[in-house]
Design an enzyme around this catalytic site. Structure first.
Site, PDB file in Angstrom:
ATOM      1  N   GLU A 161       0.869  -1.316   0.096  1.00 61.36           N
ATOM      2  CA  GLU A 161      -0.026  -0.093   0.170  1.00 61.36           C
ATOM      3  C   GLU A 161       0.828   1.362  -0.144  1.00 61.36           C
ATOM      4  OE1 GLU A 161      -2.041   0.510   3.581  1.00 61.36           O
ATOM      5  OE2 GLU A 161      -2.871   2.333   3.085  1.00 61.36           O
ATOM      6  N   ASP A 206      -0.822  -0.622   5.712  1.00 68.16           N
ATOM      7  CA  ASP A 206      -0.604   0.033   6.976  1.00 68.16           C
ATOM      8  C   ASP A 206      -1.939  -0.575   8.009  1.00 68.16           C
ATOM      9  OD1 ASP A 206       1.352   1.478   6.417  1.00 68.16           O
ATOM     10  OD2 ASP A 206       0.204   3.316   5.735  1.00 68.16           O
ATOM     11  N   ASP A 216      -4.075   1.057   9.583  1.00 69.90           N
ATOM     12  CA  ASP A 216      -4.971   2.077   9.671  1.00 69.90           C
ATOM     13  C   ASP A 216      -6.380   1.615   9.044  1.00 69.90           C
ATOM     14  OD1 ASP A 216      -4.233   2.837   7.428  1.00 69.90           O
ATOM     15  OD2 ASP A 216      -3.312   4.525   7.923  1.00 69.90           O
ATOM     16  N   ASP A 231      -7.583   3.200   6.478  1.00 72.12           N
ATOM     17  CA  ASP A 231      -7.626   2.787   4.856  1.00 72.12           C
ATOM     18  C   ASP A 231      -6.834   1.779   4.759  1.00 72.12           C
ATOM     19  OD1 ASP A 231      -8.302   5.281   4.523  1.00 72.12           O
ATOM     20  OD2 ASP A 231      -6.579   6.390   4.131  1.00 72.12           O
TER      21      ASP A 231
END
Ligand code: 1YM
Length: 630
Positions: free
Chosen positions: A423, A496, A498, A500
């Site tokens: 990503e 990641d 998080d 997203d």
């Protein structure tokens, strides 16, 4: 050969009748190889099964004897032994020595069990060095032995037995001048006997191999229902098996179906207990009915507005057994395992249509589950078609090359190869620097592939990022998927920790689940688990993956530790990225199983769905927990 003169004279006639069998055995039993040899046993067993179907016996014993012979025994009425008025011979002798024994003894109206060639016991006698038939009835034991089909002596009845004892025992020695092998295979027979027991509920088959000291017993009161469960035994069933039996125009039709969480279609057709590997009119009738009933149901319930489900949509993850019993089957096809009777298609179609529609009405919960499965399949089919068009178009423009942002690996040793789907461009850059160029390839994906909240599946698929990914993985999608073309052994999703990152991971897993589930089943898909914190004590670094782990680690060490929180992969140095997430010696990766992907798929559907409140809650919840372990 016969022990008496009049038997010698008769023997010649008998031999004339059975000579054809010995001259062209393949015409009667298919071959003189392994299959034909096993066929001898099936012919005899079929006679016993017919007796069971007539309701006259419940146990069949098959024994492979140490001397190479085979014994089949049942507890039925016993082959008739009374005198034939014209031949002036015991019925037993006529049945064993005459091809298709006719007249009085050919009244087996209910004899519909097996026999690909349905030739009967006389063919087995003709192809055996010796065969002995023993019948117990009326307190007497009747016995006669035959040599390549000719009687060795008149039928005798010197022994006595209990009046309640009855049944037929046939022992034969296959003729090794006819067969290329006379060695029976335990597992082949075992599978066939299991099948017979499933297809004829209530029959007990006891199979012994005296040459190896093995014994197995099959007995299924549940018949086809247990058969379907057995086929699905290693799968996750969606509901309890559906079962129905119908009789129309002298044809008995039995069907059992059960969907599972998988995608394979498993339809087994049987005609008179013969596995019709090539299908035929009974299977065609079933498919037509299934497609119709499911389409009618989804339309009636308003689950599908336009378009129709295609047959293939209704068969994803379907296990079905269709067993029909028919007096005069016509077998066609290369291996004569395709039912040709044209009248059967319509009969099975109307029986299945009415029975299944009725079942759906009475079991709405099961109907709903089955319909949802078919609707999902249709969605996947349409999206895969779009994806395929897209890849084709893309290839036409880019001359089929790999995307420029792929950093490919050098190794030609497939087992070692890994593709990291990373990503973000910056993490992608670090990964390119850190990786082992020999076996690790990197494909960076744009930070946010698309706004998941607004896009739907086919839109997701028309994203350039996804198209690139399909090209790089190399194996295609949907029905055009070919695992042989897979370019990497491990495909590792690295995002990641998080919101997203979670979204992208969910999208990718949904993609794999819907379009290339084989990659998941095959164990090719992984997610990387990058650490959340680094704890530094002097020169020593420790990486931890959850807040709890951090708390524990810091409590134990106490003072003097510096904690760094990694906000994203892009924040790590290439050394850190290598050490924590890419070095096979130290990294953590998690293999994705179909359950993980299903969960992602459901999450994805929820994110795409109309329930705005649920979506909001999910995102808020995830924003909180995204920093924890996935
Ligand atoms: C181990 C093999 O052949 N059992 C067997 C065969 C027959 C009968 C019973 C039987 C059938 C009928 C009446 C009937 C056969 N009968 C015929 C024939 N086991 C084995 N058990 N009585 C007994 O169908 O009406 C052929 S085989 F020709 F008499 F009908």
């Amino acid at each position: 050969m016969g022990s008496k003169d009049d038997y010698n004279a008769e023997s010649i006639k008998v031999l004339e009748g059975l000579e054809g069998v010995r001259k062209r055995p393949a015409m009667y039993i298919g071959s003189t190889g392994k299959e034909g040899l096993h066929h001898l046993i099936y012919e005899v067993v079929d006679n016993a099964v017919d007796e069971a179907l007539a309701g006259e016996c419940d146990t069949i014993k098959v024994t492979l004897n140490k001397d190479g012979s085979v014994t089949v025994e049942d507890n039925g009425r016993g082959i008739p032994v009374d005198m034939h008025p014209v031949y002036k011979k015991p019925a037993m002798e006529i049945i064993v020595t005459k091809l298709h024994a006719g007249g009085k003894f050919d009244n087996k109206a209910y004899a519909v069990s097996g026999g690909l060639h349905g030739v009967g016991i006389s063919v087995v006698a003709a192809l055996s060095k010796k065969m002995t038939v023993r019948v117990k009835k009326n307190g007497k034991v009747y016995e006669q032995s035959y040599n390549i089909g000719t009687p060795m002596h008149p039928m005798k009845s010197s022994e006595v037995c209990g009046v309640e004892e009855r049944g037929t025992t046939v022992t034969f020695y296959p003729d090794d001048t006819i067969f290329s092998t006379t060695k029976f295979e335990f597992s082949t027979l075992l599978n066939r006997f299991r099948e017979i027991a499933f297809l004829n509920a209530g029959i007990k088959i006891i199979f012994k191999d005296e040459t190896q000291g093995k014994k197995e017993e099959f007995h299924y009161e549940g018949g086809l229902v247990e058969f379907v469960k057995w086929v699905n035994r290693a799968k996750e069933p969606l509901h309890k098996p559906v079962y129905f039996k119908r009789q129309l125009d002298g044809i008995t039709m039995e069907v059992s179906i059960q969907y599972n969480e998988g995608y394979q279609e498993n339809i087994f057709g049987f005609v008179n207990t013969i596995n019709t590997v090539e299908g035929g009119t009974h299977v065609a009738g079933f498919r037509t009915a299934l497609t119709r009933v499911i389409n009618d149901y989804v339309k009636k319930k308003g689950l599908l507005k336009s378009d129709s489900l295609m047959g293939e949509d209704t068969r994803e993850g379907l296990t079905a057994i269709i067993s029909i019993k028919i007096p005069h089957p016509q077998f066609e096809g290369q291996t004569k395992t395709k039912l040709g009777n044209s009248e059967v298609k319509g009969l099975v179609d109307s029986a299945v249509t009415s029975a299944l529609a009725e079942y759906f009405e009475e079991n709405p919960a099961i109907a709903k589950r089955v319909c949802e499965k078919s609707l999902d399949a249709a969605k996947a089919r349409l999206a895969a078609k779009k994806a395929k068009e897209l890849v084709r178009r893309k290839n036409a423009f880019s001359l089929g090359g790999l995307p420029g942002k792929l950093a490919d690996c050098a190794s030609k040793k497939f087992e070692d190869t890994e593709l990291y789907l990373v990503e973000g461009e910056s993490a992608g850059g670090s990964a390119k620097q850190s990786r082992n160029k020999n076996n690790q390839a990197i494909l960076p994906l744009k930070g946010k592939i698309l706004n998941i909240e607004k896009a739907n599946v086919s839109k997701a698929l028309s994203s350039e990022e996804i198209a690139n990914m399909i090209t790089v993985i190399g194996a295609g999608v949907g029905e055009h998927f070919d695992i042989e073309k897979l370019r990497y052994n491990k495909i590792i999703i690295m995002t990641d920790a998080d919101v997203d990152g979670e979204h992208i991971k969910t999208l990718l897993l949904t993609f794999f689940f819907r379009f290339v589930p084989k990659l998941i089943e095959n164990g090719n898909i992984y997610v990387a688990l990058p650490p959340l914190f680094r704890i530094r004590r002097g020169q020593k670094d420790q990486y931890v993956y959850t807040e709890e782990e951090l708390k524990k680690a810091v409590d134990k060490a106490g003072q003097g530790a510096t904690v760094t929180r990694f906000k994203g992969l892009g924040e790590m140095s290439s050394e850190q990225l290598w050490e924590t997430t890419m070095d096979p010696e130290t990294r953590k990766i998690k293999k994705i199983y179909i359950e993980d992907a299903i969960e992602a798929d459901q999450t994805f559907s929820m994110l795409m769905g109309d329930d705005v409140q649920a979506r909001k809650e999910f995102i808020q919840e995830n924003a909180k927990t995204a920093s924890l372990d996935i």
